[in-house]
Design a protein around this motif. Structure first.
Motif, mmCIF file in Angstrom:
data_model
loop_
_atom_site.group_PDB
_atom_site.id
_atom_site.type_symbol
_atom_site.label_atom_id
_atom_site.label_comp_id
_atom_site.label_asym_id
_atom_site.label_seq_id
_atom_site.Cartn_x
_atom_site.Cartn_y
_atom_site.Cartn_z
ATOM 1 N N ILE A 3 0.865 -1.184 0.000
ATOM 2 C CA ILE A 3 0.000 0.000 0.000
ATOM 3 C C ILE A 3 0.901 1.233 0.000
ATOM 4 C CG2 ILE A 3 -1.831 1.228 1.234
ATOM 5 C CD1 ILE A 3 -2.680 -1.604 0.377
ATOM 6 N N ASP A 4 0.632 2.185 -0.912
ATOM 7 C CA ASP A 4 1.444 3.403 -0.939
ATOM 8 C C ASP A 4 0.989 4.365 0.155
ATOM 9 O OD1 ASP A 4 -0.781 4.794 -1.885
ATOM 10 O OD2 ASP A 4 0.007 5.086 -3.900
ATOM 11 N N LYS A 5 1.680 5.504 0.260
ATOM 12 C CA LYS A 5 1.393 6.451 1.341
ATOM 13 C C LYS A 5 0.006 7.072 1.240
ATOM 14 C CE LYS A 5 3.682 10.301 -0.936
ATOM 15 N NZ LYS A 5 4.760 11.267 -0.860
ATOM 16 N N ASN A 6 -0.641 6.983 0.068
ATOM 17 C CA ASN A 6 -1.994 7.513 -0.098
ATOM 18 C C ASN A 6 -3.071 6.463 0.159
ATOM 19 O OD1 ASN A 6 -0.988 10.071 -0.875
ATOM 20 N ND2 ASN A 6 -0.611 9.280 -2.938
ATOM 21 N N GLY A 7 -2.653 5.273 0.528
ATOM 22 C CA GLY A 7 -3.614 4.220 0.824
ATOM 23 C C GLY A 7 -4.015 3.388 -0.386
ATOM 24 N N LYS A 8 -3.356 3.616 -1.515
ATOM 25 C CA LYS A 8 -3.672 2.870 -2.735
ATOM 26 C C LYS A 8 -2.800 1.612 -2.803
ATOM 27 C CE LYS A 8 -3.634 3.174 -7.734
ATOM 28 N NZ LYS A 8 -2.931 3.754 -8.861
ATOM 29 N N GLU A 9 -3.433 0.493 -3.172
ATOM 30 C CA GLU A 9 -2.672 -0.742 -3.307
ATOM 31 C C GLU A 9 -1.798 -0.670 -4.556
ATOM 32 O OE1 GLU A 9 -3.056 -5.555 -3.745
ATOM 33 O OE2 GLU A 9 -4.897 -4.386 -3.622
ATOM 34 N N VAL A 10 -0.514 -0.993 -4.416
ATOM 35 C CA VAL A 10 0.431 -0.972 -5.531
ATOM 36 C C VAL A 10 1.160 -2.315 -5.660
ATOM 37 C CG1 VAL A 10 0.744 1.532 -5.563
ATOM 38 C CG2 VAL A 10 2.192 0.121 -4.079
ATOM 39 N N THR A 11 0.507 -3.373 -5.217
ATOM 40 C CA THR A 11 1.072 -4.718 -5.323
ATOM 41 C C THR A 11 1.290 -5.048 -6.796
ATOM 42 O OG1 THR A 11 -0.194 -5.334 -3.359
ATOM 43 C CG2 THR A 11 0.685 -7.138 -4.685
ATOM 44 N N SER A 12 2.413 -5.705 -7.103
ATOM 45 C CA SER A 12 2.715 -6.036 -8.498
ATOM 46 C C SER A 12 1.686 -7.018 -9.055
ATOM 47 C CB SER A 12 4.110 -6.648 -8.615
ATOM 48 O OG SER A 12 4.118 -7.956 -8.094
ATOM 49 N N GLU A 13 1.510 -6.967 -10.365
ATOM 50 C CA GLU A 13 0.568 -7.885 -11.021
ATOM 51 C C GLU A 13 1.002 -9.340 -10.841
ATOM 52 O OE1 GLU A 13 -2.473 -7.462 -12.287
ATOM 53 O OE2 GLU A 13 -2.238 -5.440 -11.514
ATOM 54 N N ARG A 14 2.283 -9.572 -10.861
ATOM 55 C CA ARG A 14 2.797 -10.940 -10.665
ATOM 56 C C ARG A 14 2.394 -11.474 -9.289
ATOM 57 N NH1 ARG A 14 9.082 -12.869 -11.332
ATOM 58 N NH2 ARG A 14 8.693 -15.047 -10.835
ATOM 59 N N ALA A 15 2.548 -10.644 -8.272
ATOM 60 C CA ALA A 15 2.158 -11.051 -6.916
ATOM 61 C C ALA A 15 0.648 -11.241 -6.832
ATOM 62 C CB ALA A 15 2.624 -10.024 -5.894
ATOM 63 N N LYS A 16 -0.100 -10.369 -7.491
ATOM 64 C CA LYS A 16 -1.559 -10.501 -7.486
ATOM 65 C C LYS A 16 -1.990 -11.821 -8.129
ATOM 66 C CE LYS A 16 -2.752 -5.579 -7.604
ATOM 67 N NZ LYS A 16 -3.364 -4.514 -8.414
ATOM 68 N N ARG A 17 -1.343 -12.189 -9.252
ATOM 69 C CA ARG A 17 -1.673 -13.466 -9.904
ATOM 70 C C ARG A 17 -1.385 -14.646 -8.973
ATOM 71 N NH1 ARG A 17 0.761 -10.920 -14.319
ATOM 72 N NH2 ARG A 17 2.696 -12.095 -13.998
ATOM 73 N N ALA A 18 -0.257 -14.592 -8.292
ATOM 74 C CA ALA A 18 0.097 -15.665 -7.357
ATOM 75 C C ALA A 18 -0.929 -15.728 -6.226
ATOM 76 C CB ALA A 18 1.503 -15.441 -6.800
ATOM 77 N N ARG A 51 -4.096 -17.355 -7.511
ATOM 78 C CA ARG A 51 -3.927 -18.819 -7.610
ATOM 79 C C ARG A 51 -4.092 -19.492 -6.247
ATOM 80 N NH1 ARG A 51 0.472 -17.531 -10.811
ATOM 81 N NH2 ARG A 51 1.908 -18.063 -9.122
ATOM 82 N N LYS A 52 -3.644 -18.801 -5.228
ATOM 83 C CA LYS A 52 -3.714 -19.354 -3.859
ATOM 84 C C LYS A 52 -5.067 -19.100 -3.197
ATOM 85 C CE LYS A 52 1.183 -18.700 -2.877
ATOM 86 N NZ LYS A 52 2.140 -18.017 -1.995
ATOM 87 N N GLY A 53 -5.931 -18.365 -3.891
ATOM 88 C CA GLY A 53 -7.248 -18.053 -3.324
ATOM 89 C C GLY A 53 -7.203 -16.946 -2.279
ATOM 90 N N LEU A 54 -6.163 -16.125 -2.322
ATOM 91 C CA LEU A 54 -6.018 -15.046 -1.343
ATOM 92 C C LEU A 54 -6.644 -13.732 -1.815
ATOM 93 C CD1 LEU A 54 -2.300 -15.679 -0.337
ATOM 94 C CD2 LEU A 54 -4.358 -16.374 0.902
ATOM 95 N N ARG A 55 -7.002 -13.673 -3.115
ATOM 96 C CA ARG A 55 -7.596 -12.463 -3.670
ATOM 97 C C ARG A 55 -8.920 -12.815 -4.320
ATOM 98 N NH1 ARG A 55 -3.788 -8.233 -4.119
ATOM 99 N NH2 ARG A 55 -5.323 -6.987 -5.191
ATOM 100 N N LYS A 56 -9.842 -11.873 -4.262
ATOM 101 C CA LYS A 56 -11.137 -12.057 -4.888
ATOM 102 C C LYS A 56 -11.254 -11.262 -6.189
ATOM 103 C CE LYS A 56 -13.444 -13.884 -1.079
ATOM 104 N NZ LYS A 56 -12.821 -15.152 -0.972
ATOM 105 N N ASP A 57 -10.330 -10.301 -6.415
ATOM 106 C CA ASP A 57 -10.411 -9.461 -7.626
ATOM 107 C C ASP A 57 -9.760 -10.110 -8.826
ATOM 108 O OD1 ASP A 57 -7.785 -9.238 -6.789
ATOM 109 O OD2 ASP A 57 -7.696 -7.067 -6.965
#
Length: 87
Positions: free
Chosen positions: A63-78, A81-87
Motif C-alpha cells: 500500500i502506498d502512502k496515499n492508501g492505494k494498493e500498488v502490489t505487483s501484477e505478478r504477486a496478485k496473480r500468485a 492462484r492461492k485463493g487469497l484475492r477475490k479481484d
C-alpha cells in the motif's frame, strides 16, 4: 503451509545437523559420506529458505502512502492462484 517448506521441527533438525557437521569439519575433518550429507543438507536448507521467502513476497500486499494498493501484477496473480484475492 506450502508443501515445499519444511516444518519448524524439520528445519531445526537440518540446521542442527549442518552445524554439527561444520564443527566436526573444523575439529577433525569429514568423511566423504559426511561431506556429501553436508552438501545435501545445505541444498535442502537453501531450497527451503527460497520457498519460504517466495511465499512471503507473494503473500505481501503493498500500500502506498496515499492508501492505494500498488502490489505487483505478478504477486496478485500468485495470490489469486492461492485463493487469497477475490479481484
Amino acid at each position: 503451509m506450502n508443501k515445499d517448506i519444511m516444518s519448524k521441527e524439520e528445519e531445526k533438525k537440518v540446521t542442527d545437523r549442518i552445524n554439527e557437521l561444520y564443527h566436526k569439519k573444523e575439529r577433525e575433518g569429514l568423511t566423504p559420506a559426511e561431506e556429501q550429507e553436508r552438501k545435501e543438507l545445505h541444498k535442502k536448507f537453501i531450497a527451503n529458505f527460497r520457498a519460504a521467502f517466495r511465499q512471503d513476497v507473494e503473500d505481501m500486499v503493498i500500500i502506498d502512502k496515499n492508501g492505494k494498493e500498488v502490489t505487483s501484477e505478478r504477486a496478485k496473480r500468485a495470490q489469486r492462484r492461492k485463493g487469497l484475492r477475490k479481484d
